[in-house]
Design a protein around this motif. Structure first.
Motif, PDB file in Angstrom:
ATOM      1  N   GLY A 200       0.838  -1.195   0.000  1.00 40.52           N
ATOM      2  CA  GLY A 200       0.000   0.000   0.000  1.00 40.52           C
ATOM      3  C   GLY A 200       0.870   1.242   0.000  1.00 40.52           C
ATOM      4  O   GLY A 200       2.094   1.177  -0.181  1.00 40.52           O
ATOM      5  N   SER A 201       0.219   2.383   0.210  1.00 39.62           N
ATOM      6  CA  SER A 201       0.949   3.651   0.261  1.00 39.62           C
ATOM      7  C   SER A 201       0.156   4.666   1.073  1.00 39.62           C
ATOM      8  O   SER A 201      -1.061   4.547   1.217  1.00 39.62           O
ATOM      9  N   ASP A 202       0.862   5.634   1.597  1.00 42.01           N
ATOM     10  CA  ASP A 202       0.261   6.730   2.356  1.00 42.01           C
ATOM     11  C   ASP A 202       0.725   8.026   1.717  1.00 42.01           C
ATOM     12  O   ASP A 202       1.594   8.723   2.230  1.00 42.01           O
ATOM     13  N   GLY A 203       0.132   8.323   0.562  1.00 38.70           N
ATOM     14  CA  GLY A 203       0.558   9.491  -0.204  1.00 38.70           C
ATOM     15  C   GLY A 203       0.313  10.811   0.488  1.00 38.70           C
ATOM     16  O   GLY A 203       0.939  11.816   0.142  1.00 38.70           O
ATOM     17  N   ALA A 204      -0.563  10.819   1.486  1.00 34.18           N
ATOM     18  CA  ALA A 204      -0.816  12.056   2.219  1.00 34.18           C
ATOM     19  C   ALA A 204       0.429  12.522   2.972  1.00 34.18           C
ATOM     20  O   ALA A 204       0.543  13.700   3.326  1.00 34.18           O
ATOM     21  N   GLN A 205       1.360  11.595   3.202  1.00 36.72           N
ATOM     22  CA  GLN A 205       2.603  11.948   3.900  1.00 36.72           C
ATOM     23  C   GLN A 205       3.822  11.845   2.982  1.00 36.72           C
ATOM     24  O   GLN A 205       4.950  11.715   3.448  1.00 36.72           O
ATOM     25  N   VAL A 225       9.341   9.921   9.871  1.00 36.60           N
ATOM     26  CA  VAL A 225       9.421   8.653   9.147  1.00 36.60           C
ATOM     27  C   VAL A 225       9.580   7.500  10.134  1.00 36.60           C
ATOM     28  O   VAL A 225       8.957   6.441   9.989  1.00 36.60           O
ATOM     29  N   PHE A 226      10.398   7.711  11.158  1.00 39.34           N
ATOM     30  CA  PHE A 226      10.591   6.681  12.182  1.00 39.34           C
ATOM     31  C   PHE A 226       9.264   6.347  12.867  1.00 39.34           C
ATOM     32  O   PHE A 226       8.922   5.162  13.042  1.00 39.34           O
ATOM     33  N   GLY A 320       7.037   7.838  -0.534  1.00 40.32           N
ATOM     34  CA  GLY A 320       5.739   7.566  -1.161  1.00 40.32           C
ATOM     35  C   GLY A 320       4.518   7.973  -0.358  1.00 40.32           C
ATOM     36  O   GLY A 320       3.676   8.638  -0.867  1.00 40.32           O
ATOM     37  N   LEU A 321       4.383   7.620   0.884  1.00 41.16           N
ATOM     38  CA  LEU A 321       5.135   6.590   1.594  1.00 41.16           C
ATOM     39  C   LEU A 321       4.621   5.230   1.144  1.00 41.16           C
ATOM     40  O   LEU A 321       3.429   4.931   1.330  1.00 41.16           O
TER      41      LEU A 321
END
Length: 331
Positions: A200-205, A225-226, A320-321
């Motif tokens: 998946g991805s978390d494009g908002a971040q 990110v951590f 991306g994330l």
């Protein structure tokens, strides 16, 4: 394609395409640049101490590519070793898939150049950019291509020159990122040994890791990110195990993206199993983005820490994330 060797587990469907119940990694290869950069040199450039790098990132040394060690040439070396590892040749390759985020220009794609240099004259070639999770994304695509019969074999390569895209004086990125390449040759199998991906991805971040066009240098919000990695990815790892029909206690090894040692340790602890071999290639190789997972798997196998048939959880994550995890049986 009829002149190519027949891979175990392949059958011919009514359409004439070769289909398979599953796929497997048949061979592994790696390339590590010749130049080794220790913490003293990296610390001086970044304006920190060698001890600071060691404690904060867990890195003792990293590899830096020379002018002749490009994304393409490193990928070629790793790809050739993966083929030799299982006795395959360039004629056996249907698709070359290059996972990278560090090509110097958007065209031509790197995979086509890699295919030509290896001698894969009839193969498709394309690049995949999912940054540090690129290899795991590529492995999932290769598995799907083989099982569907679209390709009879896929050479998946993660290759990066991350030192081209970080500022050496930036203490958040300069001491951690490095260069290298590794590859896996994926072929049909009568039973699945590359299990379904959880991705998946978390494009908002997505702004947490980026390379602005005006600077051409990576920027990374390390603490955020951590926190995202250590709070969100344990569930993804669990799903990957469930999709393989395994409990984490059944795993032999865990090969996460080699982001830094603190993240690796935190993810390892979330597995809650005591006998798990965990890859820590970052100590000697730094963070090589899409190359880090296959490089770390290659190192585990070379040292004898894993054996053929051992279940291994791979986990890629990054810009991306984006993230991707899958269980594979070690070749």
């Amino acid at each position: 394609m009829d002149e190519k060797r027949e891979f175990q587990g392949a059958t011919v469907a009514a359409s004439g395409r070769s289909t398979s119940a599953g796929s497997r990694i048949d061979g592994l290869g790696a390339y590590r640049p010749v130049t080794v950069v220790g913490n003293e040199e990296s610390a001086t450039t970044a304006g920190v101490s060698a001890d600071w790098i060691s404690k904060r990132m867990g890195v003792e040394e990293r590899r830096r590519a020379t002018v002749t060690e490009t994304v393409v040439t490193m990928a070629v070396a790793a790809g050739k070793e993966a083929l030799a590892d299982c006795g395959a040749t360039a004629d056996d390759v249907d698709v070359v898939l290059l996972a990278t985020c560090s090509m110097p220009s958007p065209m031509p794609n790197g995979a086509a150049s890699v295919a030509a240099a290896i001698g894969c004259t009839a193969s498709a070639g394309f690049d995949l950019n999912a940054a540090c999770s690129g290899f795991c994304h590529g492995l999932a695509v290769a598995d799907a291509l083989v099982r569907a019969g679209t390709a009879r074999s896929v050479l998946v390569i993660g290759s990066e020159r991350m030192t081209d895209w970080v500022a050496p004086e930036d203490r958040n990125t300069g001491p951690i990122f490095a260069d290298g390449a590794a590859a896996a040759f994926v072929v049909p199998s009568s039973v699945p040994t590359i299990f379904p991906v959880a991705w998946g991805s978390d494009g908002a971040q997505s702004d947490l890791i980026k390379i602005p066009g005006e600077t051409g240098r990576m920027e990374m919000a390390g603490p955020k990110v951590f926190r995202w990695t250590t709070s969100e990815l344990a569930a993804v790892m669990q799903v990957a195990c469930e999709r393989a029909g395994l409990d984490p206690a059944d795993l032999r090894a865990f090969v996460p993206h080699q982001a830094n040692l603190r993240i690796i340790d935190a993810l390892r602890q979330s597995m809650d199993t005591s006998d798990l071999v965990t890859a820590t290639d970052v100590i000697k190789a730094g963070n090589t983005s899409a190359a880090s997972v296959p490089l770390a798997l290659h190192a585990l196998r070379r040292r004898g820490d894993v054996s053929p048939g051992d279940p291994v959880l791979l986990l890629g994550f990054g810009a991306g994330l984006s993230y991707a995890a899958q269980v594979v049986l070690c070749p």
